[in-house]
Design a protein around this motif. Structure first.
Motif, PDB file in Angstrom:
ATOM      1  N   UNK A  42       0.824  -1.201   0.000  1.00  0.00           N
ATOM      2  CA  UNK A  42       0.000   0.000   0.000  1.00  0.00           C
ATOM      3  C   UNK A  42       0.862   1.256   0.000  1.00  0.00           C
ATOM      4  N   UNK A  43       1.898   1.241   0.808  1.00  0.00           N
ATOM      5  CA  UNK A  43       2.791   2.400   0.904  1.00  0.00           C
ATOM      6  C   UNK A  43       3.463   2.671  -0.436  1.00  0.00           C
ATOM      7  N   UNK A  44       4.002   1.624  -1.043  1.00  0.00           N
ATOM      8  CA  UNK A  44       4.707   1.806  -2.324  1.00  0.00           C
ATOM      9  C   UNK A  44       3.749   2.272  -3.420  1.00  0.00           C
ATOM     10  N   UNK A  45       2.523   1.756  -3.385  1.00  0.00           N
ATOM     11  CA  UNK A  45       1.528   2.138  -4.399  1.00  0.00           C
ATOM     12  C   UNK A  45       1.187   3.619  -4.315  1.00  0.00           C
TER      13      UNK A  45
ATOM     14  N   UNK B  73       3.823  10.544  -6.581  1.00  0.00           N
ATOM     15  CA  UNK B  73       5.003  10.963  -7.347  1.00  0.00           C
ATOM     16  C   UNK B  73       4.626  11.248  -8.799  1.00  0.00           C
ATOM     17  N   UNK B  74       3.872  10.326  -9.379  1.00  0.00           N
ATOM     18  CA  UNK B  74       3.473  10.506 -10.782  1.00  0.00           C
ATOM     19  C   UNK B  74       2.555  11.715 -10.946  1.00  0.00           C
ATOM     20  N   UNK B  75       1.771  12.030  -9.908  1.00  0.00           N
ATOM     21  CA  UNK B  75       0.887  13.191  -9.955  1.00  0.00           C
ATOM     22  C   UNK B  75       1.594  14.475  -9.516  1.00  0.00           C
ATOM     23  N   UNK B  76       2.922  14.376  -9.346  1.00  0.00           N
ATOM     24  CA  UNK B  76       3.770  15.513  -8.963  1.00  0.00           C
ATOM     25  C   UNK B  76       3.353  16.098  -7.612  1.00  0.00           C
ATOM     26  N   UNK B  77       2.853  15.228  -6.751  1.00  0.00           N
ATOM     27  CA  UNK B  77       2.519  15.635  -5.380  1.00  0.00           C
ATOM     28  C   UNK B  77       3.590  15.196  -4.392  1.00  0.00           C
TER      29      UNK B  77
ATOM     30  N   UNK C 246      17.380   3.366   8.951  1.00  0.00           N
ATOM     31  CA  UNK C 246      17.418   2.107   8.221  1.00  0.00           C
ATOM     32  C   UNK C 246      16.150   1.297   8.432  1.00  0.00           C
ATOM     33  N   UNK C 247      15.449   1.550   9.531  1.00  0.00           N
ATOM     34  CA  UNK C 247      14.239   0.782   9.842  1.00  0.00           C
ATOM     35  C   UNK C 247      13.015   1.578   9.381  1.00  0.00           C
ATOM     36  N   UNK C 248      12.277   1.017   8.450  1.00  0.00           N
ATOM     37  CA  UNK C 248      11.103   1.691   7.930  1.00  0.00           C
ATOM     38  C   UNK C 248      10.881   1.342   6.470  1.00  0.00           C
ATOM     39  N   UNK C 249       9.895   1.970   5.868  1.00  0.00           N
ATOM     40  CA  UNK C 249       9.612   1.766   4.438  1.00  0.00           C
ATOM     41  C   UNK C 249      10.623   2.570   3.626  1.00  0.00           C
ATOM     42  N   UNK C 250      11.473   1.882   2.906  1.00  0.00           N
ATOM     43  CA  UNK C 250      12.501   2.570   2.138  1.00  0.00           C
ATOM     44  C   UNK C 250      11.869   3.290   0.954  1.00  0.00           C
ATOM     45  N   UNK C 251      12.326   4.494   0.694  1.00  0.00           N
ATOM     46  CA  UNK C 251      11.768   5.288  -0.403  1.00  0.00           C
ATOM     47  C   UNK C 251      12.012   4.573  -1.732  1.00  0.00           C
ATOM     48  N   UNK C 252      10.945   4.332  -2.508  1.00  0.00           N
ATOM     49  CA  UNK C 252      11.067   3.502  -3.726  1.00  0.00           C
ATOM     50  C   UNK C 252      11.554   4.291  -4.944  1.00  0.00           C
ATOM     51  N   UNK C 253      12.626   5.016  -4.765  1.00  0.00           N
ATOM     52  CA  UNK C 253      13.188   5.817  -5.859  1.00  0.00           C
ATOM     53  C   UNK C 253      14.626   5.364  -6.087  1.00  0.00           C
ATOM     54  N   UNK C 254      14.988   5.198  -7.370  1.00  0.00           N
ATOM     55  CA  UNK C 254      16.324   4.740  -7.751  1.00  0.00           C
ATOM     56  C   UNK C 254      16.998   5.803  -8.598  1.00  0.00           C
ATOM     57  N   UNK C 255      18.330   5.879  -8.439  1.00  0.00           N
ATOM     58  CA  UNK C 255      19.127   6.859  -9.183  1.00  0.00           C
ATOM     59  C   UNK C 255      20.084   6.121 -10.124  1.00  0.00           C
TER      60      UNK C 255
ATOM     61  N   UNK D  21      14.126   7.216 -11.100  1.00  0.00           N
ATOM     62  CA  UNK D  21      12.962   6.381 -11.401  1.00  0.00           C
ATOM     63  C   UNK D  21      12.264   6.017 -10.102  1.00  0.00           C
ATOM     64  N   UNK D  22      10.944   6.217 -10.086  1.00  0.00           N
ATOM     65  CA  UNK D  22      10.133   5.782  -8.949  1.00  0.00           C
ATOM     66  C   UNK D  22       9.533   4.428  -9.302  1.00  0.00           C
ATOM     67  N   UNK D  23       9.714   3.451  -8.427  1.00  0.00           N
ATOM     68  CA  UNK D  23       9.333   2.068  -8.717  1.00  0.00           C
ATOM     69  C   UNK D  23       8.072   1.705  -7.948  1.00  0.00           C
TER      70      UNK D  23
END
Length: 875
Positions: A168-171, A177-181, A420-429, A436-438
Motif C-alpha cells: 500500500x505504501x509503495x503504491x 510521485x506521478x501526480x507531482x505531489x 534504516x528501519x522503515x519503508x525505504x523510499x522507492x526511488x532509484x538513481x 525512477x520511482x518504482x
C-alpha cells in the motif's frame, strides 16, 4: 442501602454459581480468552448485517499500555461492543506501528551493550536484527490490551511493515510521485543530532528552558546595526540582516552592507515584511541554512544559504571554532565577540521555548537538508472540504476551528527519514543522473542504479491505516464492507498530524471518499490535580497496577466516567477504588436478587397486575435506556456512565430492592411478580453496563439468564413503558423516607436504631407502602403507652415518633440551641450589611450576592433548627 446479609425467604436458595465476593483476577483472564476462542470479535466481510468499523490508533511496537491507551481503548471498546449487540457487523481493527525512530533506537541500544553499532552490522543485517527484536520483544501491548478487555478482531491484526501494508505504501508513493505531489528539495527541517535524522513536527517536544539572549553589533559607526539571538553559534552562517520596510530607523541601511564579525564577510541589509519592528531592536540576523523563517527570507531575497554545522551539530565553518560542538561554539563565539567589543547586552537567564527530540530528548537543530516532500496544498484542501460539506463530522463541533486552522495553513510535509528501519523510499538513481520511482509491480533497475537510502516518516504509513489494513490497493471484500470507517476515536493532540494525514490520503486514494464519517475527539488523561502525567513529574501511573488491585472493570468505568468530549480527564486512585466499589455493589445486589427470586423466565405480567413500585422501576428503566442511547450517539461517555451509575445504585439497589424486600420476604404471588420485574430490570441493566464494564456484567448476566454471552446478546430497546403516576407516587415515598431519615440523623439516632412511630397514611397514595416505609426507617408500630414526642408533616401525611429514651434530650436541646444562636447571629450580621445603603453602593455585585446567599442559608437553618427543637420530647 441494600442489606445483602439478610437471608432469603423460604423456598429460595443461594445465588447459583456466584461466590460471595467478586474477585476480578479469577474472572477476567479466562473470560476474555473464552470470548476470543468463540470468535465473538471476528468480523465477517460477507455478512448481510450493516457494517460498523473502527480502527485502533496503532500503538508503537516499542510501547506498553499507559493510561492514555487504556482511556482511548475503553471508549472504542464501549462503542463497538454496543454496536455488535445492536446487530451490526462490527470490526475493531487492531495493529501496531513500526515506530521508525523509537524502534531503531531500542535496537541500537541493545547493540551498544555488545559494543557494536548498526554500521558494524550493515543495513541488511541491522534490519534483520530489528525484525528479530520485534518477534521476541515487540508488541507486549497486545497482551495488555487483552487484560483491558479490548474486543478487537485479532485475526486481522496488522503491522505497518507487513507485506500487504508495504505494498500500500509503495503504491500510494508512486501515485503521488506521478501526480507531482511528491518531490525532492532542499529545505529547512527538524534535525536530531543524536538520532541523525529529520523528524516530524509531532516528534518535537517544546519545553521552557533558561538560556541566554545576546545582543551584538554588526558593522561600525553609523553603518552598524544591533541584532539579538539565543543561538550565537549560527551567526557564522548569517548572510543578511533584515528590517521592516517601513522602519524609519534603518531606511538608510537598506541595500547597503555591514561587516559580519569574526569573519571576513560583509552581508546586506534587506527589507522584509516578516520582521516585527516592535520586537527587540527591530532588526534580525538571517541564517537561511539554520532557521525556517530565515530560509523563507533568504528565498525572497535570493540570499546564499551557508551550512555551518554537520549532522552531529559540530561547527564546520573554517576558522577557530571549527570542530566545536554547537554549545561549546556558542560560549566561544560570545567570548570572542565580547573581546571585540561587539556585545551590546546579555540577558541571563533568558526563559524561552526549546524543541527537543521526543525520543532521545536532544535539542533539535533546524537544518537545511535535501529531503522528500509531499505537496499538501490540494490534499489539505480536500481534507478541509470534506468537513465543510458535511461528509465528515468533528465531535465536539467546537474542535472544527482547530482542524480548519491546521489544514487551511498546512505546509509541505517532509516525509524522508535518515534511518534504516522503515519503508525505504522507492526511488532509484541511475549512473547518468536518472531518477525512477518504482511501483510494487515494477522491477527494480539493474546494475549501476542505487536506491534512495532514506525511509519514510512513520506517519506516512499510518496515514494509510483505515484502508491499507483492509487490503488496498486490491478491492478486497473487507475494503468494500468496512470502508469508510464509522468513526475515528482519538485524542485532540494528534488531530493535526495523524487525523489530517488520514483524511488527505483517504480522500486521495479512495476517489473522494473520506476514511470515516465522524471524528470523535477526546482529551488527555491527567492526574487528580489536572497535571500532565509524566515519569519526570513522578505522577505517571501504570494502569496494569490498578487493574491488578481493583480489576479492569474499575479502571474502565473510572476512565469512561471522566470522558467528556474534547476535555482532559483527571484521574486518581481514589476514583478507581470507588469504581471497584460500584462493581462490588452490582455483584452483591445481583446475588441478593437471585437469592430472592429474581428471574427472566416467563413474560412480564401486564401493568395492571404490577404494584406501583414495579411500575415505577420499569418506567425509570425505559427512560434510562432512551437516555443512554441518546448519549452514546452523542459520544457523551461521562454522562451515560453517570446515568447508569445513579440508576443502578440509587434507583435499583437503594430504592427498588429495599422497597421490595417486604414483598420478597412475604413470599407468594407478590414475590413472584416482583422477582420477575427485578429480573427484567437486572437483565436490561447488565446489558446497558456491559460495553463499559464487560467482565462483571458478563458473569452476572450469564448466571441470571443462562444466556450464552453478553458480547453477542441483543442491546436493550426502549420498551416505551412510561408511568408518570407511579413515578410521582414513589417520589412521594422517597420524600417521606428521606425527610424522616434526615430528622433521625439530626436527632442523633443510629441508622439501625428502632423507634415507635404512628403513620397517618389512610386514604393517601402512600398507604400501600406503609410496611416498606417502616422497614426502611426502622419504625416500630405504636403500642400501648405510645407518646408522640415528635410530629413530622411530610408529603401530605403525618409521621409521629416516640423518642422517649431514644436520645439524651437535654444534651440534644443544648446542641440545637447553640446552633440556632449561631444561625440567628449570622442572619443579623447579613441583614445589617444588606440594610446599609452605603455598603451596597460600593460593594461589588458578587460580594452582595454572596451575603444574600448567607442570609438565605441562615434563615433556612433557623427554620430547620427551630422545628427540631419543637419536636424534641418535653422534659
Amino acid at each position: 442501602m441494600t442489606d445483602n446479609t439478610q437471608r432469603p425467604h423460604d423456598g429460595q436458595t443461594s445465588a447459583p454459581d456466584l461466590p460471595t465476593t467478586y474477585a476480578p483476577a479469577d474472572v477476567e483472564g479466562p473470560l476474555y480468552e473464552r470470548w476470543v476462542e468463540r470468535g465473538y470479535f471476528e468480523a465477517d466481510a460477507k455478512s448481510d448485517k450493516p457494517p460498523y468499523a473502527v480502527v485502533i490508533p496503532p500503538p508503537n511496537v516499542t510501547g506498553s499500555l499507559h493510561l492514555g491507551h487504556a482511556f482511548e481503548h475503553t471508549l472504542i471498546d464501549a462503542l463497538t461492543r454496543r454496536k455488535r449487540m445492536q446487530g451490526y457487523e462490527t470490526l475493531w481493527q487492531p495493529g501496531m506501528d513500526h515506530a521508525g525512530i523509537a524502534t531503531q533506537n531500542v535496537v541500537e541500544r541493545e547493540l551498544a551493550k555488545e559494543g557494536k553499532s548498526r554500521h558494524d552490522l550493515g543495513r541488511e543485517a541491522f534490519v534483520e536484527r530489528v525484525w528479530q527484536w520485534k518477534a521476541e520483544s515487540g508488541g507486549q501491548i497486545s497482551g495488555q490490551m487483552r487484560r483491558l478487555g479490548d474486543g478487537v478482531d485479532w485475526s486481522r491484526e496488522r503491522f505497518t511493515m507487513d507485506e500487504g501494508l508495504s505494498r500500500s505504501v509503495q503504491t500510494i508513493f508512486k501515485r503521488l510521485y506521478d501526480d507531482e505531489l511528491i518531490y525532492r528539495a532542499e529545505r529547512i527541517i527538524n534535525w536530531c543530532p543524536r538520532c541523525l535524522t529529520a523528524i516530524s513536527d509531532i516528534e518535537v517536544e517544546y519545553d521552557e528552558e533558561d538560556g541566554e539572549l545576546v545582543s551584538m553589533r554588526y558593522g561600525d559607526g553609523d553603518d552598524s546595526i544591533v541584532v539579538a539571538t539565543t543561538r550565537a553559534e549560527t551567526m557564522l552562517g548569517d548572510t543578511a540582516v533584515a528590517v521592516h520596510p517601513d522602519d524609519e530607523r534603518y531606511r538608510h541601511l537598506v541595500g547597503r552592507t555591514v561587516r559580519l564579525p569574526l569573519t571576513d564577510r560583509s552581508i546586506p541589509v534587506v527589507a522584509d515584511a516578516h520582521v516585527d519592528p516592535q520586537f527587540g531592536t527591530g532588526a534580525v540576523k538571517v541564517t537561511p541554512a539554520h532557521d525556517p523563517n530565515d530560509f523563507e527570507i533568504g528565498r525572497r531575497h535570493d540570499l546564499p544559504a551557508i551550512t555551518v554545522m554537520d549532522e552531529h551539530a559540530v561547527i564546520t565553518a573554517a576558522g577557530p571554532f571549527q570542530g566545536l560542538d554547537r554549545l561549546e561554539a556558542r560560549s566561544a563565539i560570545v567570548a570572542a565577540l565580547r573581546a571585540e567589543g561587539r556585545i551590546v547586552a546579555e540577558k541571563r537567564p533568558y526563559r524561552h521555548s526549546v524543541g527537543h527530540c521526543s525520543r532521545c530528548k536532544t535539542t533539535i537543530e533546524p537544518r537545511l537538508s535535501m529531503q522528500w516532500w509531499v505537496k499538501v496544498g490540494p490534499l489539505a484542501k480536500a481534507a478541509g472540504d470534506a468537513v465543510r460539506d458535511g461528509r465528515v463530522a468533528i465531535h465536539p463541533q467546537e474542535m472544527e476551528k482547530r482542524y480548519f486552522d491546521w489544514v487551511d495553513n498546512l505546509h509541505d510535509w517532509c516525509i524522508s527519514r535518515q534511518l534504516w528501519w522503515g519503508h525505504r523510499i522507492p526511488v532509484w538513481y541511475g549512473p547518468n543522473g536518472e531518477t525512477v520511482c518504482v511501483g510494487p509491480d515494477d522491477e527494480a533497475p539493474g546494475e549501476g542504479w542505487t536506491q534512495d537510502s532514506d525511509v519514510l516518516d512513520t506517519w506516512f504509513s499510518s496515514g494509510l491505516w483505515p484502508f491499507s489494513t483492509m487490503g488496498w490497493p486490491e478491492q478486497t471484500p473487507a475494503l468494500e464492507k468496512f470502508y469508510p470507517n464509522a468513526v475515528l476515536v482519538t485524542g485532540y493532540d494528534i488531530l493535526f498530524f495523524w487525523v489530517a494525514r488520514m483524511m488527505m490520503f483517504g480522500l486521495y486514494a479512495m476517489d473522494g471518499t473520506p476514511p470515516f464519517h465522524t471524528i470523535a475527539l477526546h482529551g488527555m488523561v491527567r492526574d487528580q490535580f489536572g497535571k500532565k502525567m509524566s515519569k519526570s513529574f513522578g505522577n505517571a501511573v501504570n494502569p496494569l497496577d490498578w487493574m491488578d488491585t481493583y480489576g479492569s472493570d474499575a479502571v474502565r468505568f473510572t476512565l469512561a466516567r471522566g470522558a467528556n468530549p474534547g476535555i482532559d480527564v483527571p484521574i486518581g486512585e481514589d476514583w478507581v477504588q470507588a469504581s471497584r466499589n460500584f462493581a462490588n455493589k452490582i455483584w452483591n445486589a445481583t446475588r441478593f436478587a437471585l437469592m430472592n427470586g429474581a428471574t427472566v423466565e416467563g413474560e412480564l405480567p401486564p401493568a395492571e397486575q404490577l404494584s406501583a413500585v414495579d411500575r415505577w422501576i420499569l418506567s425509570r428503566l425505559g427512560r434510562t435506556v432512551a437516555e443512554v442511547d441518546a448519549l452514546y450517539d452523542d459520544y457523551q461517555f461521562a454522562k451515560l456512565s453517570d446515568a447508569l451509575y445513579h440508576f443502578a445504585w440509587d434507583e435499583v439497589f437503594d430504592w427498588y430492592v429495599e422497597l421490595s424486600k417486604t414483598v420478597f420476604f412475604a413470599g407468594g404471588e407478590g414475590a413472584r411478580v416482583s422477582g420477575r420485574v427485578l429480573g427484567e430490570v437486572l437483565d436490561t441493566l447488565l446489558r446497558l453496563l456491559h460495553p463499559v464494564v464487560p467482565f462483571v456484567t458478563e458473569t452476572l448476566w450469564t448466571t441470571l439468564t443462562g444466556g450464552e454471552s453478553l458480547v453477542v446478546a441483543d442491546w436493550p430497546a426502549d420498551s416505551g413503558f412510561r408511568d408518570p403516576a407511579a413515578e410521582a407516587e414513589i417520589a412521594e415515598v422517597q420524600r417521606v423516607v428521606t425527610e424522616v431519615r434526615r430528622f433521625r440523623s439530626d436527632q442523633g439516632l443510629q441508622p439501625g436504631q428502632k423507634v415507635p412511630a404512628r403513620l397517618t397514611l389512610d386514604g393517601t397514595l402512600l398507604a400501600p407502602h406503609e410496611d416498606a416505609i417502616r422497614q426502611l426507617l426502622r419504625l416500630q408500630p405504636a403500642a400501648d403507652g405510645f407518646h408522640a414526642t415528635a410530629s413530622l408533616p411530610v408529603a401530605g401525611v403525618t409521621v409521629e415518633l416516640d423518642l422517649s429514651g431514644a436520645i439524651d434530650v437535654a444534651a440534644e436541646r443544648k446542641r440545637l440551641a447553640k446552633d440556632l444562636g449561631l444561625a440567628e447571629k449570622e442572619k443579623a450580621d447579613a441583614g445589617r450589611k444588606l440594610g446599609n445603603e452605603a455598603f451596597l453602593a460600593k460593594a461589588p455585585e458578587k460580594v452582595v450576592a454572596g451575603i444574600r446567599a448567607r442570609l438565605a442559608t441562615a434563615e433556612a437553618d433557623i427554620e430547620r433548627l427551630s422545628a427540631q427543637l419543637a419536636a424534641l420530647p418535653r422534659a
